[in-house]
Design a protein around this motif. Sequence first.
Motif, PDB file in Angstrom:
ATOM      1  N   GLY A 156       0.820  -1.213   0.000  1.00  0.00           N
ATOM      2  CA  GLY A 156       0.000   0.000   0.000  1.00  0.00           C
ATOM      3  C   GLY A 156       0.848   1.254   0.000  1.00  0.00           C
ATOM      4  O   GLY A 156       0.565   2.214  -0.741  1.00  0.00           O
ATOM      5  N   ASP A 157       1.891   1.267   0.819  1.00  0.00           N
ATOM      6  CA  ASP A 157       2.775   2.433   0.874  1.00  0.00           C
ATOM      7  C   ASP A 157       3.525   2.629  -0.430  1.00  0.00           C
ATOM      8  O   ASP A 157       3.688   3.755  -0.898  1.00  0.00           O
ATOM      9  CB  ASP A 157       3.780   2.317   2.027  1.00  0.00           C
ATOM     10  CG  ASP A 157       3.152   2.597   3.382  1.00  0.00           C
ATOM     11  OD1 ASP A 157       2.049   3.175   3.425  1.00  0.00           O
ATOM     12  OD2 ASP A 157       3.779   2.236   4.396  1.00  0.00           O
ATOM     13  N   ALA A 158       3.985   1.545  -1.038  1.00  0.00           N
ATOM     14  CA  ALA A 158       4.735   1.655  -2.296  1.00  0.00           C
ATOM     15  C   ALA A 158       3.864   2.253  -3.388  1.00  0.00           C
ATOM     16  O   ALA A 158       4.281   3.175  -4.102  1.00  0.00           O
ATOM     17  CB  ALA A 158       5.251   0.284  -2.713  1.00  0.00           C
ATOM     18  N   VAL A 159       2.655   1.751  -3.521  1.00  0.00           N
ATOM     19  CA  VAL A 159       1.735   2.275  -4.530  1.00  0.00           C
ATOM     20  C   VAL A 159       1.408   3.736  -4.230  1.00  0.00           C
ATOM     21  O   VAL A 159       1.402   4.581  -5.131  1.00  0.00           O
ATOM     22  CB  VAL A 159       0.455   1.405  -4.612  1.00  0.00           C
ATOM     23  CG1 VAL A 159      -0.603   2.060  -5.481  1.00  0.00           C
ATOM     24  CG2 VAL A 159       0.793   0.010  -5.143  1.00  0.00           C
ATOM     25  N   ALA A 160       1.174   4.059  -2.953  1.00  0.00           N
ATOM     26  CA  ALA A 160       0.850   5.446  -2.569  1.00  0.00           C
ATOM     27  C   ALA A 160       2.000   6.395  -2.907  1.00  0.00           C
ATOM     28  O   ALA A 160       1.761   7.519  -3.381  1.00  0.00           O
ATOM     29  CB  ALA A 160       0.526   5.513  -1.079  1.00  0.00           C
ATOM     30  N   ILE A 161       3.234   5.970  -2.674  1.00  0.00           N
ATOM     31  CA  ILE A 161       4.406   6.803  -2.979  1.00  0.00           C
ATOM     32  C   ILE A 161       4.452   7.127  -4.469  1.00  0.00           C
ATOM     33  O   ILE A 161       4.590   8.282  -4.869  1.00  0.00           O
ATOM     34  CB  ILE A 161       5.708   6.100  -2.532  1.00  0.00           C
ATOM     35  CG1 ILE A 161       5.855   6.150  -1.018  1.00  0.00           C
ATOM     36  CG2 ILE A 161       6.924   6.714  -3.209  1.00  0.00           C
ATOM     37  CD1 ILE A 161       6.955   5.250  -0.468  1.00  0.00           C
ATOM     38  N   VAL A 162       4.328   6.090  -5.291  1.00  0.00           N
ATOM     39  CA  VAL A 162       4.403   6.294  -6.739  1.00  0.00           C
ATOM     40  C   VAL A 162       3.226   7.152  -7.215  1.00  0.00           C
ATOM     41  O   VAL A 162       3.405   8.070  -8.015  1.00  0.00           O
ATOM     42  CB  VAL A 162       4.478   4.948  -7.490  1.00  0.00           C
ATOM     43  CG1 VAL A 162       4.351   5.147  -8.993  1.00  0.00           C
ATOM     44  CG2 VAL A 162       5.784   4.237  -7.159  1.00  0.00           C
ATOM     45  N   GLU A 163       2.033   6.881  -6.712  1.00  0.00           N
ATOM     46  CA  GLU A 163       0.867   7.678  -7.116  1.00  0.00           C
ATOM     47  C   GLU A 163       1.018   9.136  -6.711  1.00  0.00           C
ATOM     48  O   GLU A 163       0.682  10.037  -7.472  1.00  0.00           O
ATOM     49  CB  GLU A 163      -0.419   7.088  -6.542  1.00  0.00           C
ATOM     50  CG  GLU A 163      -0.845   5.820  -7.257  1.00  0.00           C
ATOM     51  CD  GLU A 163      -2.109   5.204  -6.693  1.00  0.00           C
ATOM     52  OE1 GLU A 163      -2.430   5.422  -5.492  1.00  0.00           O
ATOM     53  OE2 GLU A 163      -2.781   4.471  -7.447  1.00  0.00           O
ATOM     54  N   GLN A 164       1.553   9.377  -5.508  1.00  0.00           N
ATOM     55  CA  GLN A 164       1.767  10.752  -5.040  1.00  0.00           C
ATOM     56  C   GLN A 164       2.728  11.488  -5.976  1.00  0.00           C
ATOM     57  O   GLN A 164       2.473  12.618  -6.370  1.00  0.00           O
ATOM     58  CB  GLN A 164       2.322  10.751  -3.618  1.00  0.00           C
ATOM     59  CG  GLN A 164       2.684  12.123  -3.103  1.00  0.00           C
ATOM     60  CD  GLN A 164       3.477  12.091  -1.791  1.00  0.00           C
ATOM     61  OE1 GLN A 164       3.984  11.056  -1.380  1.00  0.00           O
ATOM     62  NE2 GLN A 164       3.565  13.232  -1.143  1.00  0.00           N
ATOM     63  N   LEU A 165       3.822  10.836  -6.333  1.00  0.00           N
ATOM     64  CA  LEU A 165       4.826  11.484  -7.173  1.00  0.00           C
ATOM     65  C   LEU A 165       4.356  11.662  -8.613  1.00  0.00           C
ATOM     66  O   LEU A 165       4.550  12.725  -9.204  1.00  0.00           O
ATOM     67  CB  LEU A 165       6.142  10.704  -7.118  1.00  0.00           C
ATOM     68  CG  LEU A 165       6.819  10.708  -5.746  1.00  0.00           C
ATOM     69  CD1 LEU A 165       7.983   9.739  -5.712  1.00  0.00           C
ATOM     70  CD2 LEU A 165       7.270  12.107  -5.362  1.00  0.00           C
ATOM     71  N   THR A 166       3.736  10.636  -9.178  1.00  0.00           N
ATOM     72  CA  THR A 166       3.279  10.771 -10.570  1.00  0.00           C
ATOM     73  C   THR A 166       2.134  11.770 -10.683  1.00  0.00           C
ATOM     74  O   THR A 166       1.982  12.406 -11.723  1.00  0.00           O
ATOM     75  CB  THR A 166       2.886   9.402 -11.180  1.00  0.00           C
ATOM     76  OG1 THR A 166       1.901   8.775 -10.370  1.00  0.00           O
ATOM     77  CG2 THR A 166       4.110   8.512 -11.333  1.00  0.00           C
ATOM     78  N   SER A 167       1.352  11.957  -9.612  1.00  0.00           N
ATOM     79  CA  SER A 167       0.293  12.977  -9.655  1.00  0.00           C
ATOM     80  C   SER A 167       0.901  14.384  -9.704  1.00  0.00           C
ATOM     81  O   SER A 167       0.275  15.313 -10.195  1.00  0.00           O
ATOM     82  CB  SER A 167      -0.652  12.840  -8.458  1.00  0.00           C
ATOM     83  OG  SER A 167      -0.024  13.282  -7.270  1.00  0.00           O
ATOM     84  N   LYS A 168       2.137  14.523  -9.207  1.00  0.00           N
ATOM     85  CA  LYS A 168       2.871  15.793  -9.316  1.00  0.00           C
ATOM     86  C   LYS A 168       3.611  15.883 -10.656  1.00  0.00           C
ATOM     87  O   LYS A 168       4.387  16.795 -10.874  1.00  0.00           O
ATOM     88  CB  LYS A 168       3.919  15.907  -8.192  1.00  0.00           C
ATOM     89  CG  LYS A 168       3.372  16.104  -6.807  1.00  0.00           C
ATOM     90  CD  LYS A 168       4.476  16.074  -5.739  1.00  0.00           C
ATOM     91  CE  LYS A 168       5.464  17.191  -5.847  1.00  0.00           C
ATOM     92  NZ  LYS A 168       6.364  17.291  -4.663  1.00  0.00           N
ATOM     93  N   GLN A 169       3.381  14.887 -11.511  1.00  0.00           N
ATOM     94  CA  GLN A 169       4.052  14.751 -12.805  1.00  0.00           C
ATOM     95  C   GLN A 169       5.568  14.614 -12.644  1.00  0.00           C
ATOM     96  O   GLN A 169       6.364  15.191 -13.378  1.00  0.00           O
ATOM     97  CB  GLN A 169       3.662  15.883 -13.742  1.00  0.00           C
ATOM     98  CG  GLN A 169       2.179  15.818 -14.073  1.00  0.00           C
ATOM     99  CD  GLN A 169       1.747  16.910 -15.025  1.00  0.00           C
ATOM    100  OE1 GLN A 169       2.426  17.911 -15.218  1.00  0.00           O
ATOM    101  NE2 GLN A 169       0.591  16.700 -15.645  1.00  0.00           N
TER     102      GLN A 169
END
Length: 182
Positions: free
Chosen positions: A70-83
């Motif tokens: 869950g944390d790994a996916v959240a990290i990547v989603e957080q960063l990619t949402s910032k492009q």
Amino acid sequence: MANVGYKRVSTTDQNTDRQLVDIQLDKVFEEYCSASTIDRPVWRQTVDYLRQGDKLYIHSLDRVCRSGAGDAVAIVEQLTSKQVAVEFVKEGLSFSSEMTATQKGMLGILASVAQMERELIKERQREGLEQAKLKGKKLGRPSKATPEEVKQLRETLSIAETAKQLGISPATVNRLQRASST
């Protein structure tokens, strides 16, 4: 657009030399603490530093997250949402936009393996300590003083003076004094 590196090791005794070798980086963040949580000061600084169009290089998934899928996916989603693009070099995983179901699944599996590895290390450590205790090995730091030294000094000195002379705490003086009388 900047190429940013995040390097992490668990202790200051370790070094980050083997991480992100041969990658041209504009900025590098280095952290010396466990990845058991994603709430780490240098990790927060790294995320705050990143801007749209940047690419974050991380040596491997376990350098940033061992606390579960869950944390790994959240990290990547957080960063990619910032492009911000993210690359886990060792695993060969790159993310630059919204993750596909397959990417989420792969990331989740790898993060789960990292978490399992962490749990196995803890388990082996506990087993080793138990075996050492069963064999009668003393664990922890060696004492700076012996019960005999404490007994001798206590004949003429107070507990506080004995502690100061031996460079130990008054509680340790009391413990060693009890040990010498048994």
